[in-house]
Design a protein around this motif. Structure first.
Motif, PDB file in Angstrom:
ATOM      1  N   UNK A 246      12.102  36.950  28.814  1.00  0.00           N
ATOM      2  CA  UNK A 246      11.610  37.574  30.029  1.00  0.00           C
ATOM      3  C   UNK A 246      11.282  36.547  31.110  1.00  0.00           C
ATOM      4  N   UNK A 247      10.723  35.418  30.719  1.00  0.00           N
ATOM      5  CA  UNK A 247      10.377  34.378  31.699  1.00  0.00           C
ATOM      6  C   UNK A 247      11.625  33.877  32.408  1.00  0.00           C
ATOM      7  N   UNK A 248      12.706  33.669  31.633  1.00  0.00           N
ATOM      8  CA  UNK A 248      13.963  33.201  32.234  1.00  0.00           C
ATOM      9  C   UNK A 248      14.520  34.249  33.189  1.00  0.00           C
ATOM     10  N   UNK A 249      14.451  35.507  32.792  1.00  0.00           N
ATOM     11  CA  UNK A 249      14.957  36.570  33.652  1.00  0.00           C
ATOM     12  C   UNK A 249      14.165  36.664  34.953  1.00  0.00           C
ATOM     13  N   UNK A 250      12.855  36.518  34.851  1.00  0.00           N
ATOM     14  CA  UNK A 250      12.023  36.589  36.054  1.00  0.00           C
ATOM     15  C   UNK A 250      12.368  35.466  37.029  1.00  0.00           C
ATOM     16  N   UNK A 251      12.634  34.282  36.485  1.00  0.00           N
ATOM     17  CA  UNK A 251      13.009  33.154  37.340  1.00  0.00           C
ATOM     18  C   UNK A 251      14.329  33.443  38.058  1.00  0.00           C
ATOM     19  N   UNK A 252      15.285  34.045  37.328  1.00  0.00           N
ATOM     20  CA  UNK A 252      16.572  34.381  37.937  1.00  0.00           C
ATOM     21  C   UNK A 252      16.413  35.443  39.010  1.00  0.00           C
ATOM     22  N   UNK A 254      13.703  36.182  40.740  1.00  0.00           N
ATOM     23  CA  UNK A 254      12.988  35.629  41.895  1.00  0.00           C
ATOM     24  C   UNK A 254      13.937  34.836  42.784  1.00  0.00           C
ATOM     25  N   UNK A 255      14.794  34.030  42.150  1.00  0.00           N
ATOM     26  CA  UNK A 255      15.763  33.252  42.916  1.00  0.00           C
ATOM     27  C   UNK A 255      16.733  34.161  43.656  1.00  0.00           C
ATOM     28  N   UNK A 256      17.104  35.246  43.023  1.00  0.00           N
ATOM     29  CA  UNK A 256      18.017  36.197  43.655  1.00  0.00           C
ATOM     30  C   UNK A 256      17.382  36.825  44.896  1.00  0.00           C
ATOM     31  N   UNK A 293      16.398  45.186  46.568  1.00  0.00           N
ATOM     32  CA  UNK A 293      17.543  44.618  47.291  1.00  0.00           C
ATOM     33  C   UNK A 293      18.288  45.691  48.084  1.00  0.00           C
ATOM     34  N   UNK A 294      18.356  46.883  47.543  1.00  0.00           N
ATOM     35  CA  UNK A 294      19.131  47.943  48.190  1.00  0.00           C
ATOM     36  C   UNK A 294      18.345  48.672  49.283  1.00  0.00           C
TER      37      UNK A 294
END
Length: 367
Positions: A246-252, A254-256, A293-294
């Protein structure tokens, strides 16, 4: 006895199934104690019957239960015949009762026991033994003990089979649930974008036919943008399936959002989560970010994740006016995923849009 009515059992046997065979050595004791007084043919026949019985017993322990009756009868005939040469068959009769207890259903055990009792009494009578009482008493004790052991062995085997069947059913249900989840994810990711692409392509075609080429080219460019965004969403979805951290996904995520010029605040307090909770939480947050995003008009948002002793709390806020709320596939999917864990998801609309998700993380609630 009908073979079709017997209980099914697996062909493979554990080594320890054969360990009790060491006690068949008691069959040879009467012959060994009287070795010097017995004729050679009596000794040879006793040993020959013993070898044949062992081979039949091993074959019986390795065959399907529905085919056991022939071997059962053959072992009974061997014991009956061997009784004319040695009283040691009281031991072998016990092993036949083990087969009856382990292999047959309750009704067919009765037939098997009557068959064994008849063979024992008849062989004892025809063999004209000197110590019939000792032979019958020994046979009764050994047979009763091994018969009970056979019944217990069958119960254990059937219990393990039921456990294996239950495990297989759980795996099948898990596979079905996973397929449904993947189908829902693909629908959420592809449905809206493909519909938009189809509509814009049709509009571009009509504009082109009406010689409104500039507008048609603009629609075609938007189709290309949508296709690229869809490809990116599919790649992200595949990446999420491969990695549930989950931490890795949150970082991705956030960057997005930052790449799309969002002013986003992440407040995350996390410890170790159960794998099921972590996986679904990641999908929920991803869908929430996709909605931002949408639909976000101000690109000013906030994502808060807090873990307590019993719950995971997820709050997503879009700081933009929200007059009406139409729960499309995205919000519906979030609610369904939360309910998979006996959790909840609620949405509020007003001066800002707020998503609140509560996921239980205790073992009791996850059952």
């Amino acid at each position: 006895m009908s073979e079709a009515n017997t209980l099914s059992k697996p062909a493979d046997k554990n080594f320890w199934k054969y360990a009790p065979l060491i006690f068949t050595g008691f069959y040879l004791l009467p012959t060994l104690f009287n070795l010097s007084h017995l004729p050679v043919n009596t000794i040879v026949m006793s040993v020959a019957f013993y070898i044949v019985f062992i081979l039949l017993y091993i074959k019986a322990m390795n065959c399907e239960t529905k085919a056991i009756s022939k071997l059962f009868i053959m072992m009974l005939v061997v014991c009956f015949s061997a009784t004319f040469y040695t009283t040691g068959t009281s031991t072998l009769y016990g092993f036949i009762t083990f087969i009856a207890g382990e292999s047959y259903s309750k009704r067919h055990r009765v037939y098997a026991v009557f068959g064994i009792a008849f063979a024992v009494l008849l062989s004892a009578y025809l063999a004209d033994m000197e110590n019939v009482k000792y032979f019958l008493a020994g046979t009764l004790l050994i047979s009763a003990a091994l018969f009970a052991f056979g019944i217990a062995s069958q119960k254990e085997r059937l219990h393990k089979m039921r456990e294996q069947e239950s495990a297989n059913q759980l795996e099948q249900l898990a596979a079905i649930a996973e397929r449904e989840r993947i189908a829902r994810d693909l629908h959420d990711i592809l449905g809206h974008s493909l519909s938009s692409i189809a509509l814009k392509a049709e509009l571009a075609n009509k504009l082109n036919q009406g010689e409104r080429y500039e507008q048609a080219n603009n629609e075609i460019a938007q189709v290309a943008d949508l296709a690229r965004q869809l490809l990116s969403d599919v790649r992200n979805a595949v990446s999420d399936l491969k990695q549930l951290n989950l931490v890795s996904q949150l970082a991705q995520l956030k960057q997005r959002l930052i790449e799309q010029e969002f002013n986003v605040t992440f407040n995350v307090v996390l410890n170790t989560l159960p794998a099921k909770v972590e996986g679904l939480a990641g999908l929920i947050i991803k869908e929430a970010v996709t909605n931002l995003l949408r639909h976000s008009s101000t690109k000013n948002s906030e994502i808060n994740i807090e873990q307590t002793a019993q719950q995971l709390l997820i709050t997503v806020i879009d700081h933009a006016p929200c007059s009406t709320l139409n729960a499309g596939n995205g919000l519906t999917g979030i609610k369904e995923r939360a309910e998979q864990l006996n959790g909840s998801a609620s949405f509020t609309c007003g001066e800002r849009f707020t998503l609140n998700v509560i996921l239980p993380i205790t073992a009791k609630d996850l059952q």
